[in-house]
Design an enzyme around this catalytic site. Structure first.
Site, mmCIF file in Angstrom:
data_model
loop_
_atom_site.group_PDB
_atom_site.id
_atom_site.type_symbol
_atom_site.label_atom_id
_atom_site.label_comp_id
_atom_site.label_asym_id
_atom_site.label_seq_id
_atom_site.Cartn_x
_atom_site.Cartn_y
_atom_site.Cartn_z
ATOM 1 N N SER A 476 0.845 -1.182 0.000
ATOM 2 C CA SER A 476 0.000 0.000 0.000
ATOM 3 C C SER A 476 0.892 1.247 0.000
ATOM 4 O O SER A 476 1.661 1.437 -0.929
ATOM 5 C CB SER A 476 -0.967 -0.038 1.183
ATOM 6 O OG SER A 476 -1.995 0.915 1.034
ATOM 7 N N ASP A 563 -8.592 -5.134 -6.056
ATOM 8 C CA ASP A 563 -8.281 -4.115 -5.056
ATOM 9 C C ASP A 563 -9.157 -2.879 -5.270
ATOM 10 O O ASP A 563 -9.071 -2.226 -6.308
ATOM 11 C CB ASP A 563 -6.805 -3.741 -5.182
ATOM 12 C CG ASP A 563 -6.302 -2.896 -4.018
ATOM 13 O OD1 ASP A 563 -7.122 -2.251 -3.345
ATOM 14 O OD2 ASP A 563 -5.081 -2.891 -3.792
ATOM 15 N N HIS A 595 -6.713 -5.836 -1.680
ATOM 16 C CA HIS A 595 -5.645 -4.986 -1.162
ATOM 17 C C HIS A 595 -4.765 -5.808 -0.221
ATOM 18 O O HIS A 595 -4.805 -5.663 0.999
ATOM 19 C CB HIS A 595 -6.256 -3.788 -0.445
ATOM 20 C CG HIS A 595 -5.298 -2.648 -0.257
ATOM 21 N ND1 HIS A 595 -4.702 -2.001 -1.311
ATOM 22 C CD2 HIS A 595 -4.838 -2.030 0.874
ATOM 23 C CE1 HIS A 595 -3.919 -1.034 -0.848
ATOM 24 N NE2 HIS A 595 -3.983 -1.038 0.472
#
Length: 652
Positions: A476, A563, A595
């Site tokens: 991320s 995601d 994600h």
């Protein structure tokens, strides 16, 4: 220095495979134990009567995606969990009846994300839930009967980002972002939201100030509040007079979690987490129990679940250099009984200690950080290797999140393979006060990145890291930091591993999930507003995509196709730019993930690719890939030739 070859490789599946058991809990009446454990290779919910573990049975039958969380209904008649599809984060709520074993979906809607708005200690069969099935941006509030499934609309929401209810399941507060990028807090009066907020924050306090719930009688509203100070303190506000009383504060860290009295809702203990989590008990009986547990357990420990009479606790214990264990604590009898060990296969494995360290940035900020040294490198247990070693800078996501102290599977794998591992709470990380947090505003790729570079230089200067053998890795925001590291400061890192990291901040902000729209000003104020020329220029300058031709070091990218936060296009864009520039890249796509990785087979496959990638780049050891890809859904889109054994693994 003891040779690393004297220590066995810890198998990947021991660190990233299914736990034997996890997330142990006890029913409110103390008659049942529950936990997560594999059923035919997939994590499901199991229960057993207290004292009769041999009668354990699975009460769910998920055959694809693991169940990763579960909870007991307040009345103890059912167990619930939330689940999405393929990582799309559209979580629905499911219920399993303990008496019949029947399972139903309580929120059977498409493209909907459920959130719990309120629960009660006295109304045991109902909760308030938010559903965005009418409008994907806003959650309408419904009263849901957990036994019958009956749902009643309480409030149609067209403006607010969140709500707070009291123990009677009455809505008391609505929250909305204001023009300053802070939060306005509005009272409910006779079922309607008042026009004028009774409390407000500006942007600098928005992420460090929030209400923390009411007492059962509704007379006290607790706040975690940084207004007029740096670190968030715990306050009790009288709901009639508005008068506030300071309960707790810490000069280095925000007050974090609390333990509440289950009958009154009053705070019994609170925590602050600077380098380690420290609990302070207000209630003398609770203090006595926590203190006694401290005499019985080594390392970190905490409370996971408790019965309604508060006489039985489920307690976790993280010794750091041994697998995490869970116990049943009988407070009346003063006994601590083993429940399970999460990963018993790690018993006796060469697990490494995590060292909390403080690093000073070039402009004087203290960066709370965590260092794990390679197995065999620190025979004197000094917290420093006998000679410099290759290092992986492991960057956390968020960025409005933090790294913490405790067992970390990625730290352990990398240390076992021969690397120092450094995790840095760079500016913008949460928990260290609003000054530290706000020092990151509009600093993506700038001083936020400088903190990471300063940490690498610290490790080199301290004799920990070999300067030309440092990799950067993260997910991320950590994936973004990896891309920024290889584009903005390509001389610092030998290679990078990007997991679901954004490459183009402009397209990242244009594709946020719809339910984040009520909070979009947070992103604009803290990253850059694409609707202004100045903000757009800032976002473009901080986007690694626009400097992809500067990449000179090996790069591994992993992405989940579903995601909702960092779309697949973020990885596709930079891979395409690198291909166009003739720069090698390895790109792994997971069609059934979002994600990050939920499925252990996918996680194991990824870390297999990553450890072999790192071994070639900075010289550690690696468990051969073998057939690790076969149980996973990994698709190697680009660059199989760039990772040792990857092409052969694909041909199996």
């Amino acid at each position: 220095m003891t040779a690393i070859e004297n220590f066995p490789l810890i198998p990947r599946d021991h660190l990233f495979g299914n736990p034997t058991r996890a997330q142990g809990k006890i029913s409110p009446d103390g008659t049942w134990l529950s936990w997560l454990a594999p059923l035919d290779g997939v994590l499901n919910i199991w229960i057993a009567p207290v004292g009769d573990a041999d009668a354990a049975k699975a009460i769910t039958n998920s055959t694809d995606r693991p169940i990763r969380d579960h909870f007991w209904a307040p009345d103890g008649n059912s167990v619930g969990y939330i689940q999405d599809k393929g990582g799309d984060e559209n979580f629905l709520l499911y219920r399993i009846d303990i008496a019949t074993g029947d399972e139903i979906c309580l929120t059977p809607f498409d493209n909907t994300r459920v959130m719990i708005v309120g629960a009660s200690d006295t109304i045991l069969d109902e909760v308030l839930v938010g559903l965005n099935n009418r409008d994907p941006q806003f959650h309408d509030v419904h009263r849901l009967n957990l036994n019958s499934g009956k749902m009643e609309l309480i409030y149609e929401n067209n403006a607010y980002a969140g709500f707070l209810a009291d123990d009677s399941l009455t809505l008391r507060m609505a929250m909305a972002q204001n023009e300053a990028g802070g939060t306005d807090y509005f009272r409910f009066a006779e079922g309607a939201v008042e026009a004028t907020p009774f409390e407000s924050t500006d942007m600098e306090d928005a992420l460090t100030t929030s209400p923390s719930g009411y007492t059962v009688d509704g007379s006290i509203l607790y706040w975690l509040d940084s207004r007029g100070r740096d670190t968030a303190a715990l306050f009790a506000q009288d709901t009639q007079s508005g008068q506030r009383t300071l309960i707790a504060e810490n000069d280095k860290a925000d007050i974090g979690g609390t333990i509440r009295d289950q009958k009154t809702g009053e705070v019994q203990a609170y925590s602050a987490n600077y380098l380690k989590t420290q609990w302070t008990a207000i209630d003398p009986d609770l203090k006595a129990s926590l203190d006694w547990l401290g005499t019985q357990l080594d390392g970190e420990y905490g409370l996971m679940s408790r019965t309604d009479d508060d006489q039985t606790w489920i307690v976790w214990n993280d010794p750091l250099t041994a697998p995490i264990a869970t116990y049943i604590y009988d407070r009346s009898a003063g006994t601590l009984s083993p429940f399970y060990v999460t990963r018993p296969e790690l018993d006796g494995a060469p697990l490494q200690s995590m060292h909390p360290v403080e690093i000073t940035s070039r402009d004087g900020l203290t960066l709370p950080s965590y260092l794990t040294l390679p197995v065999g490198s620190d025979a004197e247990a000094s917290g420093k290797p006998a000679a410099p070693v290759p290092m992986v800078l492991l960057v956390h996501g968020g960025p409005w999140a933090r790294d913490g102290y405790g067992f970390n599977s990625t730290h352990q794998m990398l240390a076992n393979r021969g690397y120092a591992v450094l995790s840095v709470n760079f500016r913008g990380s949460t928990g260290f006060g609003k000054g530290f947090l706000n020092a990151a505003n509009k600093q993506w790729g700038l001083t936020m990145h400088d903190d990471l570079i300063d940490a690498v230089q610290w490790a080199v200067n301290e004799g920990i890291a070999i300067a030309d053998k440092v990799a950067i890795m993260g997910g991320s925001y950590g994936g973004y930091a990896t891309l920024a590291g290889l584009t903005f400061t390509p001389e610092t890192f030998a290679c990078g591993v990007d997991i679901v990291g954004p490459s183009n901040l402009e397209t990242l902000l244009s594709t946020i999930p719809p339910y984040w729209a009520p909070l979009v000003k947070t992103f604009h104020e803290r990253m850059g507003n694409p609707e202004t020329s100045e903000g757009l220029a800032l976002l473009k300058a901080a986007s690694p995509l626009h400097k992809a031709d500067q990449i000179t070091k090996p790069l591994l990218i992993a992405q989940g196709a579903n995601d909702p936060r960092v779309k697949q296009s973020e990885s596709d864009q930079i891979v395409g730019a690198m291909k166009q520039a003739g720069i090698p890249v390895t790109y792994v796509l997971y069609p059934d993930e979002g994600h990050g990785f939920a499925k252990p087979a996918n996680s194991i496959a990824f870390f297999g690719v990553a450890e072999n990638f790192l071994a070639e780049c900075i010289g550690g050891r690696a468990e051969p890939l073998g057939d690790v890809l076969e149980p996973s859904t990994a698709e190697i889109i680009e660059g199989a030739d760039h990772v040792k054994g990857l092409k052969a693994a694909l041909e199996r």
